[in-house]
Design an enzyme around this catalytic site. Structure first.
Site, PDB file in Angstrom:
ATOM      1  N   ASP A  20       0.882  -1.174   0.000  1.00  0.00           N
ATOM      2  CA  ASP A  20       0.000   0.000   0.000  1.00  0.00           C
ATOM      3  C   ASP A  20       0.913   1.215   0.000  1.00  0.00           C
ATOM      4  O   ASP A  20       2.024   1.115  -0.506  1.00  0.00           O
ATOM      5  CB  ASP A  20      -0.972  -0.050   1.190  1.00  0.00           C
ATOM      6  CG  ASP A  20      -2.260   0.709   0.898  1.00  0.00           C
ATOM      7  OD1 ASP A  20      -2.166   1.862   0.460  1.00  0.00           O
ATOM      8  OD2 ASP A  20      -3.359   0.167   1.105  1.00  0.00           O
TER       9      ASP A  20
ATOM     10  N   HIS B 176       1.969   1.882  -3.179  1.00  0.00           N
ATOM     11  CA  HIS B 176       1.064   2.837  -3.817  1.00  0.00           C
ATOM     12  C   HIS B 176       1.661   4.246  -3.785  1.00  0.00           C
ATOM     13  O   HIS B 176       0.937   5.232  -3.846  1.00  0.00           O
ATOM     14  CB  HIS B 176      -0.308   2.843  -3.122  1.00  0.00           C
ATOM     15  CG  HIS B 176      -1.065   1.560  -3.288  1.00  0.00           C
ATOM     16  ND1 HIS B 176      -2.270   1.318  -2.673  1.00  0.00           N
ATOM     17  CD2 HIS B 176      -0.775   0.443  -3.991  1.00  0.00           C
ATOM     18  CE1 HIS B 176      -2.702   0.103  -2.997  1.00  0.00           C
ATOM     19  NE2 HIS B 176      -1.812  -0.446  -3.792  1.00  0.00           N
TER      20      HIS B 176
END
Ligand code: NAG
Ligand code: NAG
Ligand code: NAG
Ligand code: NAG
Ligand code: NAG
Ligand code: NAG
Ligand code: NAG
Ligand code: NAG
Ligand code: NAG
Ligand code: NAG
Length: 431
Positions: free
Chosen positions: A248, A271
């Site tokens: 993430d 991310h």
């Protein structure tokens, strides 16, 4: 009654003494570099090298043993978790009373993976349902692992459990709540159930030399939400010289993160380095300001430099946690970004999780975004959006020297909405 020395039973003291490295390795001299915060970190108090409190390696639950050692060594001592030793924390461990004390982790700390137990026992926060196994707070605290100390969240159990209950609370591997002054360094962190680190209500902290990764043993239950660091209601924080291999955000600046420097990171599979998400909660005011992100190697990520903001909500929406919040994002610099195989090198959206572009247009975000600079971006994106390498919304966003190419030979493009093109040194296309 057993007599206690340094917080542990006399019977085991002799055996333990053999394991304490002598002399005790001192906290390395840590500096924020190459960029230094505009407000220098306050100096810590001197430590007494003879005040050493070993956490009982025989304790079935290391939580109370750690608290007891920290009480004994508070105000000038060093708590030691022995090398070649696995400590299991099996109950919520509140370490928010610390004052001028260091915690030297030479062994491994694991957190009991009784999923059911932690649902009600972990420290819970309203913000994004964050939960903690343990929390550090107080003043002038250095937590250091010299490259050998390890925190292991036994994440696979949690990632598997998540498959049968998406809203299950999964605790964060390491968290501060109200820590003022100090550092976190030299630790290996693996297999976090949820985010790896959260820095909340905290200020004046240097985080350096951390190694983060996940070991997946069941590929049908991969890790989720394993952000590297999230900052929240915190100021004057430096995160640097670390490697992050996760699923993430590599680093994420949540509401009320100010004066943050992030530098010399090597991120893989993430991310990106994200402002936000912001504006998630109606009625709240989110601020992210004075952030400097410098010298990042970003690889195999969905995004490189990212700003994600929730859209507005229809009038009279009540109890919303899916947008509508107000706030401002100001003075954010992303400089020196090396991209390899990222879907977007730059992504600035004000329609985060919008049900549709139409819905987002009807109720635009209530956050002001200004004074953002993307500078010196290099490398190649993935083929995913080829030839597009970025998306930018808002006026007063600057982009300088964006030398990022798509894998094809095509000219790199950026999708630009409501921008001031004169400030963007990239090839804008309007959607
Ligand atoms: C972090 O890296 C920089 C440059 O690579 C170096 O000068 C600095 O000493 C490092 N800091 C620490 C605390 O390791
Ligand atoms: C999922 O976990 C949450 C948090 O512990 C709990 O409130 C909820 O009841 C669980 N749902 C199911 C279906 O077990
Ligand atoms: C921060 O501090 C406030 C006031 O002491 C407290 O109410 C809150 O729970 C703390 N934690 C967070 C995450 O805000
Ligand atoms: C692996 O994950 C799948 C999907 O969540 C689950 O059904 C299965 O039980 C897991 N296997 C093991 C050995 O935990
Ligand atoms: C960027 O960070 C890397 C480590 O990730 C370091 O080796 C290099 O010296 C840094 N470059 C600059 C310009 O600070
Ligand atoms: C880097 O991330 C990719 C994509 O998530 C993953 O396949 C790979 O195993 C990761 N680690 C390394 C060292 O390549
Ligand atoms: C952020 O700080 C502002 C100004 O102090 C405050 O009004 C707001 O409530 C804070 N927001 C959050 C999410 O803590
Ligand atoms: C912008 O933020 C950086 C990093 O925190 C800070 O050094 C600088 O002084 C800020 N600029 C302004 C104009 O406040
Ligand atoms: C990116 O992912 C590829 C394939 O999974 C891997 O070989 C490579 O090492 C990764 N890059 C980095 C820097 O980890
Ligand atoms: C919102 O609520 C107010 C007060 O109840 C009402 O006057 C107004 O018409 C409502 N607006 C919409 C768009 O429903």
């Amino acid at each position: 009654m057993q007599r206690h020395i340094l917080g542990i039973a006399l019977a085991v003291a002799a055996a333990i003494a053999e394991k304490i490295p002598f002399p005790l390795p001192v906290l390395p001299h840590l500096i924020a570099s190459p960029k230094a915060p505009s407000t220098a970190f306050p100096p810590g108090a001197a430590r007494d090298p003879s005040k050493i409190c070993v956490v009982d390696p025989e304790a079935t639950d290391a939580g109370p043993a750690l608290i007891s050692a920290a009480r004994d060594c508070n105000n000038g001592g060093t708590v030691v978790l022995l090398p070649d030793t696995t400590y299991t924390i099996a109950s919520p461990t509140d370490l928010t009373f610390l004052q001028s004390v260091d915690v030297l982790i030479l062994g491994t700390v694991v957190f009991n993976d009784d999923v059911e137990y932690w649902q009600t026992k972990a420290f819970g926060y309203a913000y994004q349902d964050a939960h903690l196994f343990w929390k550090f707070g107080g003043r002038d605290v250095n937590i250091y692992g010299l490259g050998t100390g390890t925190l292991d969240g036994l994440g696979q159990t949690w990632w598997t459990a998540k498959r049968s209950n998406e809203t299950l609370y999964r605790p964060i591997l390491f968290g501060t709540d109200g820590l003022v002054g100090g550092s976190v360094s030299g630790l290996n962190m693996k297999n976090s159930p949820f985010w790896f680190n959260v820095i909340m209500n905290s200020s004046d902290i240097l985080i350096t030399d951390i190694n983060i990764w996940n070991e997946v043993t069941n590929s049908s239950s991969p890790p989720a939400n394993t952000d590297g660091w999230d900052t929240y209601r915190s100021t004057n924080i430096v995160i640097q010289n670390s490697t992050i291999d996760n699923y993430d955000d590599c680093v994420s600046f949540k509401p009320n993160s100010t004066n943050i420097i992030v530098q010399n990171l090597h991120c893989n599979g993430s991310h990106g380095i994200s402002v936000g998400s912001l504006g998630q909660y109606q009625g709240e005011y989110d601020i992210v300001e004075d952030v400097y992100v410098y010298n990042i190697s970003m690889n195999n990520a969905s995004d490189g430099a990212r700003i994600k903001i929730w859209p507005g909500v229809p009038p009279n929406t009540t109890g919303s946690s899916s947008g509508g919040g107000a706030g401002h994002v100001r003075n954010i610099t992303y400089e020196l970004f090396y991209n390899t195989n990222n879907d977007w090198a730059i992504q600035l959206t004000q329609c985060y999780f919008a049900s549709s572009q139409e819905a987002c247009n009807a109720y635009p975000a209530a956050l002001l975004v200004e004074d953002i600079l993307f500078k010196d971006f290099y490398g190649t994106t993935s083929a995913r959006h080829d030839p597009q390498v970025g998306t930018i919304v808002c006026k007063n966003i600057r982009a300088e020297n964006i030398a990022v190419s798509p894998p094809s030979a095509a000219t790199a493009q950026c999708i630009c909405t409501n921008v001031d093109e004169g400030l963007l040194d990239i090839n804008c296309i309007m959607p």
